[in-house]
Motif scaffolding. Sequence first.
Motif, short mmCIF file in Angstrom:
data_model
loop_
_atom_site.label_atom_id
_atom_site.label_comp_id
_atom_site.label_asym_id
_atom_site.label_seq_id
_atom_site.Cartn_x
_atom_site.Cartn_y
_atom_site.Cartn_z
N VAL A 76 1.03 -1.15 0.13
CA VAL A 76 -0.02 0.29 -0.07
C VAL A 76 1.22 1.19 -0.24
CG1 VAL A 76 -2.00 1.20 1.11
CG2 VAL A 76 -2.36 -1.10 0.60
N ALA A 77 1.52 1.08 0.71
CA ALA A 77 2.80 2.56 1.00
C ALA A 77 3.62 2.75 -0.24
CB ALA A 77 3.77 2.30 2.24
N ASP A 78 3.76 1.44 -1.12
CA ASP A 78 4.48 1.78 -2.00
C ASP A 78 3.31 2.56 -3.27
OD1 ASP A 78 7.37 1.23 -1.41
OD2 ASP A 78 7.40 -0.82 -1.97
N ARG A 79 2.63 1.80 -3.47
CA ARG A 79 1.36 2.71 -4.41
C ARG A 79 0.65 3.27 -4.70
NH1 ARG A 79 0.49 -1.20 -8.33
NH2 ARG A 79 1.35 -3.61 -8.49
N TYR A 80 0.33 3.40 -3.13
CA TYR A 80 -0.58 4.57 -2.64
C TYR A 80 -0.49 5.44 -1.82
CZ TYR A 80 -3.65 1.09 -4.82
OH TYR A 80 -3.92 0.08 -5.51
N GLY A 81 0.92 5.27 -1.29
CA GLY A 81 1.75 6.49 -0.36
C GLY A 81 1.52 6.17 1.31
N ALA A 82 3.01 6.21 2.20
CA ALA A 82 2.56 5.55 2.82
C ALA A 82 1.90 6.72 3.94
CB ALA A 82 4.61 6.04 2.95
N GLY A 83 1.83 7.37 3.74
CA GLY A 83 0.11 8.01 4.64
C GLY A 83 -0.79 7.58 4.98
N ARG A 84 -1.07 6.77 4.19
CA ARG A 84 -2.37 6.11 3.65
C ARG A 84 -2.06 4.72 5.06
NH1 ARG A 84 -2.71 8.42 -1.34
NH2 ARG A 84 -5.18 9.49 -1.54
N ALA A 85 -1.16 4.18 4.68
CA ALA A 85 -0.65 2.90 5.33
C ALA A 85 -0.41 2.97 6.75
CB ALA A 85 0.19 2.09 4.65
N ILE A 86 0.00 4.03 6.92
CA ILE A 86 0.37 4.43 8.30
C ILE A 86 -0.83 4.50 8.75
CG2 ILE A 86 2.03 5.94 10.02
CD1 ILE A 86 3.88 6.24 7.60
N ALA A 87 -1.78 5.33 8.64
CA ALA A 87 -2.61 5.89 8.96
C ALA A 87 -3.75 5.05 9.77
CB ALA A 87 -4.14 7.00 8.16
N VAL A 88 -3.58 4.06 8.80
CA VAL A 88 -5.15 2.94 8.59
C VAL A 88 -4.34 2.15 10.23
CG1 VAL A 88 -6.17 0.98 8.28
CG2 VAL A 88 -5.93 2.81 6.55
N ALA A 89 -3.21 1.83 9.89
CA ALA A 89 -2.65 1.35 10.89
C ALA A 89 -2.92 1.64 12.31
CB ALA A 89 -1.12 1.03 10.65
N ILE A 90 -2.81 2.70 12.97
CA ILE A 90 -2.66 3.80 13.80
C ILE A 90 -4.40 3.57 14.13
CG2 ILE A 90 -2.83 6.45 14.84
CD1 ILE A 90 0.07 6.53 13.13
N ALA A 91 -4.98 3.95 13.35
CA ALA A 91 -6.75 3.58 13.73
C ALA A 91 -6.78 1.97 14.34
CB ALA A 91 -7.48 3.60 12.90
N CYS A 92 -6.40 0.68 13.68
CA CYS A 92 -6.61 -0.70 13.66
C CYS A 92 -5.57 -0.77 15.95
CB CYS A 92 -5.61 -1.18 12.33
SG CYS A 92 -6.79 -1.48 11.34
N TYR A 93 -4.32 -0.12 15.96
CA TYR A 93 -3.85 -0.66 17.38
C TYR A 93 -4.94 0.13 17.88
CZ TYR A 93 1.03 -0.93 18.96
OH TYR A 93 2.26 -1.50 20.13
N ALA A 94 -5.16 1.54 17.45
CA ALA A 94 -5.25 1.75 19.08
C ALA A 94 -6.87 1.22 19.28
CB ALA A 94 -5.61 3.71 18.81
N ALA A 95 -7.53 1.00 17.92
CA ALA A 95 -8.79 0.19 18.49
C ALA A 95 -8.36 -1.21 19.26
CB ALA A 95 -9.34 -0.04 16.71
N GLY A 96 -7.70 -2.11 18.59
CA GLY A 96 -7.39 -3.44 19.46
C GLY A 96 -6.62 -3.18 20.61
N LEU A 97 -6.28 -1.75 21.24
CA LEU A 97 -5.95 -2.03 22.91
C LEU A 97 -7.41 -1.41 23.54
CD1 LEU A 97 -2.51 0.41 21.89
CD2 LEU A 97 -2.86 -1.68 23.36
N LEU A 98 -8.16 -0.86 22.73
CA LEU A 98 -9.22 -0.44 23.75
C LEU A 98 -10.07 -1.76 23.89
CD1 LEU A 98 -10.20 2.30 24.86
CD2 LEU A 98 -11.72 2.14 23.05
N GLY A 99 -9.79 -2.58 22.61
CA GLY A 99 -10.67 -3.38 22.88
C GLY A 99 -9.69 -4.59 23.99
#
Length: 407
Positions: A76-99
């Motif tokens: 995803v980072a190579d094709r569409y940009g690292a910012g998108r990949a990082i943003a999705v990952a941060i959201a999943c990380y926070a949701a996982g800790l809260l979950g």
Amino acid sequence: MTSSPPATAPATLRSAMRTLILGTIIVVFAMGIRATFGLFMQPLGLAHGWGRDVFSMAFAIQNIVWGVFAIVMGTVADRYGAGRAIAVAIACYAAGLLGLRFSSTEWQLYLTAGVLIGIGQAGTTFAVILPVVARAVPPASRSTAMGIASAGGSLGQFLIVPTGQFLIGTFDWSGALWALSMLVAMCLPLAYFLRGRPTAAADVRELSMGQAVRGALRDRSYHFLFWSYAVCGFHTAFITLHLPAYVVDRGLSGANGAFAIALVGLFNTFGSFWAGKLGGRYSKKRLLAWTYWARGLGILFLLSVPLTPLTLYVFAAWMGLFWLGTVPLTQGLIGDMFGLRFAATLSGMVFLGHQVGSFLGVWLGGRLYVATGSYDVVWWLGAALALVAGALCMPVREQPRVQPAAA
């Protein structure tokens, strides 16, 4: 009359420094919070009746998901940009800790601590962040810059593990997970400044992603890096998750274990920086081999002396010097051999090897502890694997595979 430097030079330098600083900050939080998970094993186990084998399975799943999604996030980072990949990952990380805070069954533990946090780590750690940093800085500074970003993971370990212990002591494990999820979520705006896609270098023949991947998979040096990196994952995952429980079993306190993990992080702040620095001057494969062999010596030391706070801290400091130094060296080798155009994808594929080792480290740690009542077998296995990993690094061919563009 001397010519003035190009007007874009200061802007380029500012952009490179911004990328390095922001990328390092994300790694600080992502890797620092990951290092706290061993602190939650006993309180969560007591609260829900989960044995160490159950908790170990959750984090074994986390490591495998992290490895598989490192490839996905790298693509995803190579094709569409690292910012998108990082943003999705941060959201999943926070949701996982809260979950994880609200998990009460084993499958919920596996979904939150295993799947969601694993996806989150895939896009906020080395496989995505280091190629972004490497592309932002001049070639002569790449190895050092990757060493600095890798050191951020260790700095996070040093700062956040004691913070996690404090949060658990003050707010109990449930409040600590709330606080850690908020810390991760604070990194979300930083993804905006790391957006952008890599471009092909003007002086090399451009390959498609498929060609780059197939070329790497046909290269035996790439496979040597994959399996040696698996040993790195075995060591770091087992020690991060199980060392706090190991030292309590041996008569020391949980605070001793937490401080030991923090000490690993403190010393690797220097170790990762110097691994990157030296990797820019000397053979990366030889430095990598000696890093693995030095880890083996550290494990043998731990097994051969009585466990006291002093010997524990000596072990932690020694291991810290060689903890994440493998990261800038391994990813630097990939960049040197295959170029930076698809570095996030190729780094993500090698990182899957790291996570296969991580899965085995945490899973075997829990299973063999339940079966034998001791971690000794896993420690001895870790020492033997260190010898094997060093030997695998020596035949790696460091020369570039990228072909010059036709004149």
